[in-house]
Design a protein around this motif. Structure first.
Motif, PDB file in Angstrom:
ATOM      1  N   LEU A 130      49.962   0.883  10.426  1.00 54.99           N
ATOM      2  CA  LEU A 130      48.337   1.041  12.057  1.00 54.99           C
ATOM      3  C   LEU A 130      47.381   2.013  10.623  1.00 54.99           C
ATOM      4  O   LEU A 130      47.840   2.340   9.769  1.00 54.99           O
ATOM      5  N   THR A 131      46.419   1.274  11.324  1.00 54.71           N
ATOM      6  CA  THR A 131      45.012   1.735  10.057  1.00 54.71           C
ATOM      7  C   THR A 131      44.315   2.491  11.220  1.00 54.71           C
ATOM      8  O   THR A 131      44.568   2.766  13.002  1.00 54.71           O
ATOM      9  N   ASN A 134      43.425   0.205  14.351  1.00 52.60           N
ATOM     10  CA  ASN A 134      44.517   0.290  15.138  1.00 52.60           C
ATOM     11  C   ASN A 134      44.834   1.227  16.178  1.00 52.60           C
ATOM     12  O   ASN A 134      44.819   0.537  16.852  1.00 52.60           O
ATOM     13  N   ASP A 137      41.789   1.849  18.507  1.00 52.35           N
ATOM     14  CA  ASP A 137      41.174   0.415  19.722  1.00 52.35           C
ATOM     15  C   ASP A 137      42.869   0.572  20.287  1.00 52.35           C
ATOM     16  O   ASP A 137      42.234   0.017  21.589  1.00 52.35           O
ATOM     17  N   ILE A 138      44.250   0.287  20.264  1.00 57.16           N
ATOM     18  CA  ILE A 138      44.941   0.789  21.223  1.00 57.16           C
ATOM     19  C   ILE A 138      44.911   1.927  21.581  1.00 57.16           C
ATOM     20  O   ILE A 138      44.612   0.999  22.868  1.00 57.16           O
ATOM     21  N   VAL A 143      42.705  -3.077  21.998  1.00 59.51           N
ATOM     22  CA  VAL A 143      43.485  -4.274  21.804  1.00 59.51           C
ATOM     23  C   VAL A 143      44.440  -3.670  22.530  1.00 59.51           C
ATOM     24  O   VAL A 143      45.219  -2.647  23.135  1.00 59.51           O
ATOM     25  N   SER A 150      44.308  -7.573  14.514  1.00 59.17           N
ATOM     26  CA  SER A 150      43.461  -6.790  13.920  1.00 59.17           C
ATOM     27  C   SER A 150      45.289  -6.414  13.401  1.00 59.17           C
ATOM     28  O   SER A 150      45.016  -5.361  12.689  1.00 59.17           O
ATOM     29  N   ILE A 151      46.294  -6.153  14.105  1.00 55.92           N
ATOM     30  CA  ILE A 151      47.583  -5.398  14.133  1.00 55.92           C
ATOM     31  C   ILE A 151      48.330  -6.569  12.714  1.00 55.92           C
ATOM     32  O   ILE A 151      48.967  -6.238  11.719  1.00 55.92           O
TER      33      ILE A 151
END
Length: 348
Positions: A130-131, A134, A137-138, A143, A150-151
Motif C-alpha cells: 500500500l502507498t 492508497n 483513499d481507503i 477507494v 490504484s491498489i
C-alpha cells in the motif's frame, strides 16, 4: 503534697509516652507502614509493554507496587489522570480539547516506540503493498473496492476480489487514531488530526471498535476488512499486515528493526515532550514509515513511586524486555531526553 507530686509524675510519664507514640506513628513513611500501590491507565497501544514492565517492576521492587494497567484508550487515560483517579497515564497523542488548559501541570515523557500496522482480511491474499495514497483513499472512502486499479497496480500477483472494503476504526478517544490521522493528514490535505474517527471519516459500511484489541478482533472476524492496530496485537491477531511504501519508494513490512530506522531519524521533542513524526518528508532506506511513540504522563509533583517506576522502565525494562513484547525501547538521545523529562518532576 506527696500524693500530688506522685500524681504529677504519673501524668508526665503518660504524656511523654503518648508523645513518643505519636512521633513514632507520624514518622513512619508509607513504605515502612505498608506497601504503596500506584495505578495508571491509558493507551491500549501500550498495553503489552506496560503489562510486562509492571510485572517486572513489582517482582523487583516489592515495597512499591504498580496496580494492573487500565487499557482504556489514550483519551480516557488522560481524563482519569486529570481527575486524580490515577497516578500516571499513557497516551499515544498529546492533550486535546480543553485538556490542553492543564498541560502545564504535567510532564509528557516518551516511553517506547512501535510500528502502527495495517492488518487486513482479504480471502486468498496474504501479501499487500500500500502507498500512502492508497491508505488515505481507503480510510476516507474514496477507494471502496479491493480490486480498484490504484491498489492493483502495486499488487499484480495478488488476486484482489471485486468486494467492498470494510474499514475498521477506533470508536473511542484514541491516541492511536491521533497518530494514524497525523500520518494521513501529512499525505492528504482533506484529512485533519482528530482524537476520534468522527463521522467525516467513516466510509459507508465501516465498523467502529474500542481499543486496539477490539479493532484487531473486528478485522479478524470480518471478511474484506482493514484497520490500524499496534504491532503487539497485530502480531498475535492472526491476520497479515500490509507493507507500507516509505519515502524512497520501498514497500516495507512492519518490524521493530525497520521501525527503529524511522524513529531514530525523528527530531527530539520540544518543551511539550511530544514529537510529531515526519511521516511524509522522511526518506530512509529500509525504514517502516509508520512508527509511533507512546508517552508516559505524570504530574509535576507525582505520588511516591511514579518517578521510580518511570526510571525503571527507561533504564531497565525497556532495554531488556521491550523487543520481546513487540516494542522499540528508547535509546541514545531519545532515552537521555526522556530521563531529562523525569528529572523535571519534584520527588515526594
Amino acid at each position: 503534697m506527696k500524693k500530688e507530686n506522685a500524681y504529677m509524675r504519673r501524668v508526665v510519664k503518660l504524656t511523654s509516652a503518648l508523645a513518643a507514640v505519636a512521633l513514632l506513628v507520624g514518622g513512619l513513611t508509607p513504605a515502612a507502614s505498608a506497601n504503596t500501590e500506584i495505578k495508571g491507565a491509558g493507551a491500549s497501544f501500550a498495553k503489552g509493554f506496560m503489562d510486562e514492565c509492571i510485572s517486572q517492576y513489582n517482582a523487583t521492587r516489592p515495597a512499591i507496587t504498580v496496580g494492573q494497567y487500565g487499557s482504556v484508550g489514550s483519551g480516557s487515560g488522560r481524563s482519569q489522570l486529570l481527575a486524580g483517579t490515577t497516578a500516571f497515564a499513557m497516551s499515544d497523542g498529546y492533550w486535546s480539547g480543553t485538556q490542553v488548559n492543564r498541560a502545564n501541570d504535567f510532564i509528557f515523557i516518551p516511553f517506547a516506540g512501535a510500528p502502527l500496522t495495517i492488518p487486513f482480511n482479504v480471502p486468498g491474499v496474504r501479501n499487500l503493498n500500500l502507498t500512502a495514497k492508497n491508505i488515505t483513499d481507503i480510510f476516507s472512502g474514496k477507494v471502496t473496492k479491493w480490486n480498484d486499479k490504484s491498489i492493483r497496480q502495486n499488487n499484480r500477483n495478488a488476486k484482489l476480489p471485486d468486494s467492498s472494503i470494510v474499514v475498521v476504526y477506533r470508536s473511542d478517544s484514541s491516541g492511536t487514531t491521533q497518530a494514524f490521522t497525523q500520518y494521513l493528514s501529512q499525505h492528504a490535505s482533506d484529512w485533519k488530526e482528530v482524537g476520534v474517527f468522527n463521522t467525516a471519516f467513516q466510509p459507508a459500511g465501516s465498523i467502529g471498535a474500542p481499543q486496539n484489541q477490539g479493532v484487531m478482533t473486528a478485522v479478524r472476524n470480518t471478511q474484506n476488512a482493514i484497520g490500524y492496530v499496534d504491532y503487539a496485537d497485530a502480531s498475535t491477531g492472526g491476520m497479515p499486515m500490509a507493507k507500507v511504501q516509505n519515502g524512497v519508494g520501498q514497500f516495507i513490512a512492519p518490524t521493530l528493526q525497520a521501525t527503529n530506522l524511522f524513529l531514530a531519524a525523528q527530531p527530539l521533542p520540544g518543551s511539550k515532550g511530544y514529537v510529531t513524526p515526519r511521516y511524509k518528508v522522511s526518506k530512509i532506506k529500509g525504514a517502516y514509515q509508520l512508527g509511533v511513540y507512546t508517552y508516559y504522563i505524570m504530574p509535576k509533583r507525582p505520588a511516591r513511586g511514579v518517578i521510580e517506576f518511570a526510571e525503571y522502565v527507561l533504564r531497565t525494562c525497556g532495554p531488556t524486555r521491550a523487543a520481546a513484547v513487540k516494542y522499540n525501547a528508547l535509546s541514545g538521545k531519545m532515552q537521555t531526553y526522556a530521563l531529562g523529562q523525569i528529572a523535571k518532576a519534584t520527588r515526594p
